[in-house]
Design an enzyme around this catalytic site. Structure first.
Site, short mmCIF file in Angstrom:
data_model
loop_
_atom_site.label_atom_id
_atom_site.label_comp_id
_atom_site.label_asym_id
_atom_site.label_seq_id
_atom_site.Cartn_x
_atom_site.Cartn_y
_atom_site.Cartn_z
N LYS A 26 0.84 -1.19 0.00
CA LYS A 26 0.00 0.00 0.00
C LYS A 26 0.88 1.24 0.00
O LYS A 26 1.39 1.65 1.03
CB LYS A 26 -0.94 -0.01 1.21
CG LYS A 26 -2.10 -1.00 1.00
CD LYS A 26 -2.61 -1.59 2.29
CE LYS A 26 -3.34 -2.89 2.03
NZ LYS A 26 -2.94 -3.99 2.93
N TRP A 69 -2.75 0.63 -4.23
CA TRP A 69 -2.23 -0.73 -4.16
C TRP A 69 -1.24 -1.04 -5.29
O TRP A 69 -1.47 -0.73 -6.44
CB TRP A 69 -3.38 -1.75 -4.26
CG TRP A 69 -4.18 -1.88 -3.00
CD1 TRP A 69 -4.07 -1.10 -1.87
CD2 TRP A 69 -5.22 -2.82 -2.73
NE1 TRP A 69 -4.97 -1.51 -0.92
CE2 TRP A 69 -5.70 -2.57 -1.42
CE3 TRP A 69 -5.79 -3.86 -3.45
CZ2 TRP A 69 -6.72 -3.31 -0.83
CZ3 TRP A 69 -6.81 -4.60 -2.87
CH2 TRP A 69 -7.27 -4.33 -1.57
#
Ligand SMILES: Nc1ncnc2c1ncn2[C@@H]1O[C@H](COP(=O)(O)OP(=O)(O)OP(=O)(O)O)[C@@H](O)[C@H]1O
Ligand SMILES: Nc1ncnc2c1ncn2[C@@H]1O[C@H](COP(=O)(O)OP(=O)(O)OP(=O)(O)O)[C@@H](O)[C@H]1O
Ligand SMILES: [Mg+2]
Ligand SMILES: [Mg+2]
Lengths: 543, 543
Positions: free
Chosen positions: A437, A442
C-alpha cells in the site's frame, strides 16, 4: 412443486462402485518405501479398501471419527481415502512438512482417533507422541518386514491388520452432507484452520475438475499427481481418476525427485501430471541435464502459486507439453479457476499473456471482486480488489468454528487480490496481506515478481512492502541470482522502466542466497517481512 | 457429523450466470421461420430471457405452473427453457409429431397454463383448442410481421410481449429439488407418461454429459443438436453448451433437411452434432449426392435407437467423423451410456464390435441386469436380462402418479433387455416387449436386425415375434430393399447361418415397402405386430 427424480445421494462410494463396474482392470501404480514398483488394478484396490474398512471397524472407529494420515502419495494412502470416507469416517490428511508443534496442534484440534503413518515418519511421531492425547494408536503403512523399530505402545502394521479381513464390506448408505475429509490450511497466513469436506462437496468437485476445459481426463489416460495427497486431497485426483477409470500413478516419497518423475512418466505412459511450480523446476532440470524427454506427456497442471513463463515455455518448446495454469485453495477443494488451451489462432504474445492468467472459473464456482467497502468491481481486467467466491465446494466455516467464514451476503473471501476480465479470466495480483500500500494505492507484488523472473540471471524473485516515511510502504525487490551469476541492482531496476507505472517500480533491489519457503513450498512473505523489518531505504524514494 | 461446505443449490440459474460471467460473447445461431440466419450472443440471449421472465410474471404464471411448448430447436425455445425454469415454472416441451389426441391428452394431463407455439403449429392448435381447458392463452413464437391469422381468442405475439420488458430480472433462489421441466415419453409402449425433472437432476445430468468420455464439449466448440428440444431437452445440449460457453447451433424446423444441416455445419464450423440414426441417413445422402464434405465436424452422437454400422463407417471413411453410440431414455434425462473413442490400437474388427455396443454408463448412472425372478445376472457380456438403473437423474415416479416407478429395492426398470460386459459395456438386445420368446428362450430382435442391415440390398430391417404353434413365438424378418433392388428371401436367411445359433435364425423373410415409425422416428414394433398379426408360417419351422 418438486421434481420426481430419484433421491440418490452424492457419496464417494459411488466412485468406488463406478470404477468396479466400468474399469475394474485400470491400474494404480505406486512407489512405496517397501516396494518402488507396486502395481494393481482398481478391482484389487477396492478389495483391500473393504479389508481396511473391516479393520477400522475392529479398531472401534465410530461414524464421524477423524482418522489422521501422515503419508506420501501411494496406494495405501489411496485405500485410506476410500475406506474411511465411505464407511462414514473422516479422512484427515496431515502435512508432514509442517513443524512438529503445528502437527501437534492440528492432531489435537481435529481430535484424531488413529494415525496412519508412513514408516519414515516414525521418528516425527515419536517426538510428538506424548502430546497426542486423542490418538489411540499408530498404524504404520507397510508390511511386517519393513516395520520400523519403536518404543511406542499401540503401534500396528497395516498389512498385518488387513490381510485376514474379508474383501467384501457392506458400505453404509450415507447422507451426502456427511463429512468425508478434513484438511488444514498450511498456516501461511495464521494458525492452521481445518476445512471439513462433505461427500457432496467432493463429488460435485470431482465433476467440476473433470469438465472438458479443466482436467478432462479420459479413461485411456494416465495421471500423475505430484501434488501431495495431504494437500487438498491431491487436488482431488484420487477421486477423479477412478471416476473415469484412468490409470493413477502415485510417486510415493519421490515427489521432489526429477529422475523418479521422469522415469514414471516414461514407463507408465503418463499423459497428464499436476503439481506446484517448484516440482516442475526439478523435473525440467533433470531432463535438461540428461537430455531426456517425455513423449507420452500431453499436459501439466500448475497451481498453488503463480507459474513463471519459463516453465511453460520450456515444457512446450522442448517437450511439446502444454502447461495449464490453475488457481485454487484448501477452502475450495481446491478448484477455483483453470486456464484451458487458448485458441490456436491467437498470436504468440497474446497467447502468453492469456496463459499467465489463472484461468476461468470452473462450472460451479462463482467469483467477484470487491473494493474495501464491499462494492462489486467491474470485470474489466483492470479493476482489482478482494476476490470472493461462492459455490457447492467452497468452505462455509472452519472446523470447530462457531461462526460462518462468509461475508454477510454469503461469499467467501479468498484473501487474494485479483482482476477479472470480461471473458471471466482471473489474474491473481496478490494476497490481501502481501499487497503493497503505497500512498493509499495498491501495488501488486506478484506482477512485479513475474516480471523480475523474466530477466536474465534472476533465478527467483520476491517483492515485499517495507515501511516508508512518506508513502507508508514501498516495494522492495529481493532476487536470487542464477547459479554462478552476479546481479546489478541498478540494471534490474532499470529494466522495469516502461513496463510499469513509475510509482510501481521497486525502490531498491537486494540480493539474497535463498528465499524462505512455507511447508507447502511457497515463498513465505511473512518471513521475508520479518527478515527485512529493519531494512533502511538507501535514498529518498524517487516517486 | 456433517461437512462444513456452502449450501449452494444446484439450479439452472447457475448455468445462466456462469455463461454471463465467462462466455458472454459465445454465440447462439438459430434458424426460424421468420429469420433463417438469426445470431446473437449468450449475453443478448439472457437479456431476452429476463424480458420473457417478466412477461411470464405479467401473464400471471405462478410457481410450479406448467408452460407448454410446441416448437422446433431455435433461440426462442432456448429462451423459454431458462425463463420458465429459472423463475420457478415448469417448461413442458410437447412433441408436435404426436397425434392430436395424444397432444390433447398430454396438455390436459399436465394442465398447461400457457402454450408457446411455433407459427407452423397454429392449425394443429386450432384443431385441439376446444379441449385445452387448462390453457389460458397461446403465445406465438414470432414477430408481429409473421403472426399467423387465426380465429382463436387469447393469442399473443412473442416478440410484442417481451420487447418492452426490462432486461434485468431478479431470479428467485430456488431449492434444487424444485421441478424445472416436464417431458412425456412418446407412448411407443403405452399411454404417454410425464417425467418431471428437478433443477438438481438437470444440473447433475449436465455435469454427467459433459464428462471427458461423454460429450466433452469445450468452449471452442460448436454443437448442433439435431435432436428436438421436445425430446428429453434435446439430450440436455441447451444446458451443456452455455455451461461450457460453446457455440450453440439450432436448426429450427430444418432438422430433417440434409442440405440445411450440411450448410449449418460448414458455415458455423460445427464440431459436434447429435441426433437419432435417421437424421444422419438424410445428411449422408445429401453429402453423397452433392459430393460434399464436412471439414469442421469432429464427432457425431447417435442415440435413441441402435446405430447401424453403415452410418458409422460412412461418417468415418468419407468424412473423418467419429460416431459415438449412446443409449438413454426420457426417464434418464436421457444419459444412460456413451461409447467413448475406443483405444487406437484395437484391431478393426474388435473396434467395430465394441463401437456397436451402446457404451459405458455415465458417471452417476448405475446399471444391473436381472432375470425374471429379479436375480442380478453376471456382467459377462453373455447373460441378458431386464436392464435396471439407478442414479440422481433417473425418474422415481411419473408425473401425477401416486406410486413409485421403482422396484421394491429402488431400481428403475428400463423396459430394455441387455447384456453388460466386464468392462461395463452395455449391449441393448431388445425391448422387454419386443423380445421373442421361442420355446421359453429369448431371442434378441435387435441383433438379428443389425445383422440383416449389413447385408447388401437391404435398406432397413425389422424382426418381430409371430405366434407359432409349437414354439409359442418365432422370429419373422421384414426387410425393405434398397432403391431399385430385389431381395431373395432364401438368400437373406441363408446368410444368417453360422452367425447365429440355428434356433435364433428367422423362420421367414418378407419384403415390405416401408416400416411404420413412431412420433420419435423409431420403428414401431407395435404396429408391425398388428400388421403381421394374421401372418401364417409358410412351412413347419425347422427348429
Ligand atoms: N495459480 C496461482 N497463482 C497465484 N497464486 C495462487 C495460485 N494458486 C494458488 N495460489 C495461492 O495459494 C492460495 C491457496 O493455497 P493453500 O490453500 O494451499 O494454502 P495457503 O493459502 O498457502 O495457506 P494459508 O491459507 O494457511 O495461509 C491461494 O489463496 C493463492 O493465494
Ligand atoms: N443406442 C440405442 N440403441 C438401442 N436402443 C436405444 C438406444 N437409445 C435409446 N434406445 C431405445 O429408446 C428407448 C428410450 O426412448 P424414449 O425415452 O425416447 O422413448 P420410447 O421408450 O421410445 O417411448 P415410450 O417409452 O413412450 O414407449 C430406450 O428404452 C431404448 O429402448
Ligand atoms: Mg489460504
Ligand atoms: Mg420408454
Amino acid at each position: 412443486m418438486n421434481g420426481l427424480m430419484m433421491q440418490s445421494q452424492l457419496i464417494l462410494t459411488g466412485i468406488m462402485n463406478h470404477a468396479l463396474n466400468n474399469s475394474p482392470d485400470s491400474e494404480i501404480v505406486s512407489v512405496t518405501q517397501d516396494n518402488p514398483h507396486f502395481r494393481y488394478s482398481y478391482q484389487q484396490a477396492f478389495k483391500r479398501v473393504s479389508q481396511l474398512a473391516h479393520t477400522l471397524k475392529k479398531l472401534g472407529a465410530n461414524k464421524g471419527d477423524r482418522i489422521g494420515t501422515l503419508a506420501w502419495n501411494d496406494h495405501r494412502h489411496f485405500e485410506l481415502y476410500y475406506a474411511t470416507s465411505c464407511s462414514g469416517l473422516v479422512c484427515h490428511t496431515i502435512n508432514p512438512r509442517l513443524f512438529p508443534e503445528q502437527i501437534t496442534y492440528i492432531v489435537k484440534h481435529a481430535e484424531d482417533r488413529w494415525l496412519f503413518i508412513d514408516p519414515v515418519f516414525m521418528p516425527l511421531v515419536e517426538r510428538m507422541a506424548e502430546q497426542l492425547d486423542s490418538v489411540k494408536g499408530i498404524i504404520v503403512l507397510t508390511d511386517k518386514a519393513h516395520m520400523p523399530a519403536t518404543n511406542l505402545a499401540n503401534v500396528y502394521c497395516y498389512e498385518a491388520l488387513i490381510e485376514s479381513e474379508s474383501i467384501e464390506f457392506s458400505w453404509p448408505e450415507l447422507d451426502e452432507e456427511c463429512a468425508a475429509a478434513l484438511c488444514y490450511t498450511s498456516g501461511t497466513t495464521g494458525d492452521p484452520k481445518g476445512v471439513l469436506y462433505s461427500h457432496r462437496s467432493l463429488m460435485l468437485h470431482t465433476y467440476g475438475v473433470l469438465m472438458p476445459d479443466v482436467f478432462a481426463i479420459s479413461r485411456d489416460e494416465a495421471i500423475l499427481p505430484v501434488v501431495p495427497m495431504f494437500h487438498v486431497n491431491a487436488w482431488s485426483i484420487p477421486f477423479a481418476a477412478p471416476a473415469v477409470g484412468a490409470k493413477l500413478v502415485l510417486p510415493g516419497p519421490k515427489m521432489g525427485c526429477g529422475e523418479t518423475l521422469s522415469s514414471l512418466i516414461q514407463k507408465e505412459s503418463v499423459t497428464i501430471a499436476a503439481g506446484v511450480p517448484t516440482v516442475w523446476l526439478s523435473l525440467l532440470k533433470h531432463l535438461r541435464d540428461n537430455q531426456d524427454t517425455l513423449p507420452s506427456l500431453n499436459r501439466v497442471v500448475v497451481g498453488g502459486s503463480a507459474c513463471p513463463w519459463s516453465i511453460m515455455a520450456e515444457f512446450e518448446q522442448k517437450h511439446g507439453v502444454y502447461t495449464h495454469h490453475a488457481w485454487g485453495m484448501t477452502e475450495m477443494s481446491p478448484l477455483g479457476t483453470y486456464n484451458a488451451r487458448v485458441p490456436k489462432n491467437l498470436p504468440n504474445e497474446a497467447a502468453q499473456a492469456l496463459r499467465l492468467k489463472q484461468g476461468r472459473s470452473g462450472f460451479g464456482v462463482e467469483m467477484r471482486i470487491v473494493d474495501p467497502e464491499g462494492n462489486t468491481l467491474a470485470q474489466d481486467g483492470l479493476a482489482f480488489g478482494a476476490l470472493q467466491v461462492r459455490g457447492p465446494w467452497v468452505c462455509e466455516r472452519y472446523y470447530r468454528s462457531d461462526k460462518s467464514a462468509l461475508t454477510t451476503d454469503g461469499w467467501f473471501d479468498t484473501g487474494d487480490v485479483a482482476t477479472i476480465d470480461a471473458d471471466g479470466y482471473l489474474t491473481i495480483t496478490d494476497r490481501t496481506k502481501d499487497v503493497i500500500k503505497s500512498g493509499g494505492e495498491w501495488i501488486s507484488s506478484i506482477e512485479l515478481e513475474n516480471f523480475a523472473m523474466t530477466l536474465g540471471d534472476v533465478a527467483e524473485a520476491a517483492v515485499i512492502g517495507v515501511a516508508h516515511e512518506k508513502w507508508a510502504e514501498r516495494p522492495l525487490l529481493i532476487v536470487i541470482p542464477a547459479e554462478g551469476k552476479k546481479i546489478k541492482s541498478s540494471e534490474i531496476l532499470a529494466a522495469f522502466k516502461g513496463h510499469f507505472a513509475n510509482w510501481w517500480i521497486p525502490d531498491d533491489c537486494v540480493t539474497a542466497k535463498k528465499l524462505p519457503h512455507t511447508a507447502t513450498g511457497k515463498v513465505s512473505k511473512k518471513d521475508l517481512r520479518e527478515i527485512y523489518a529493519d531494512y533502511l531505504w538507501p535514498h529518498e524514494a524517487t516517486v
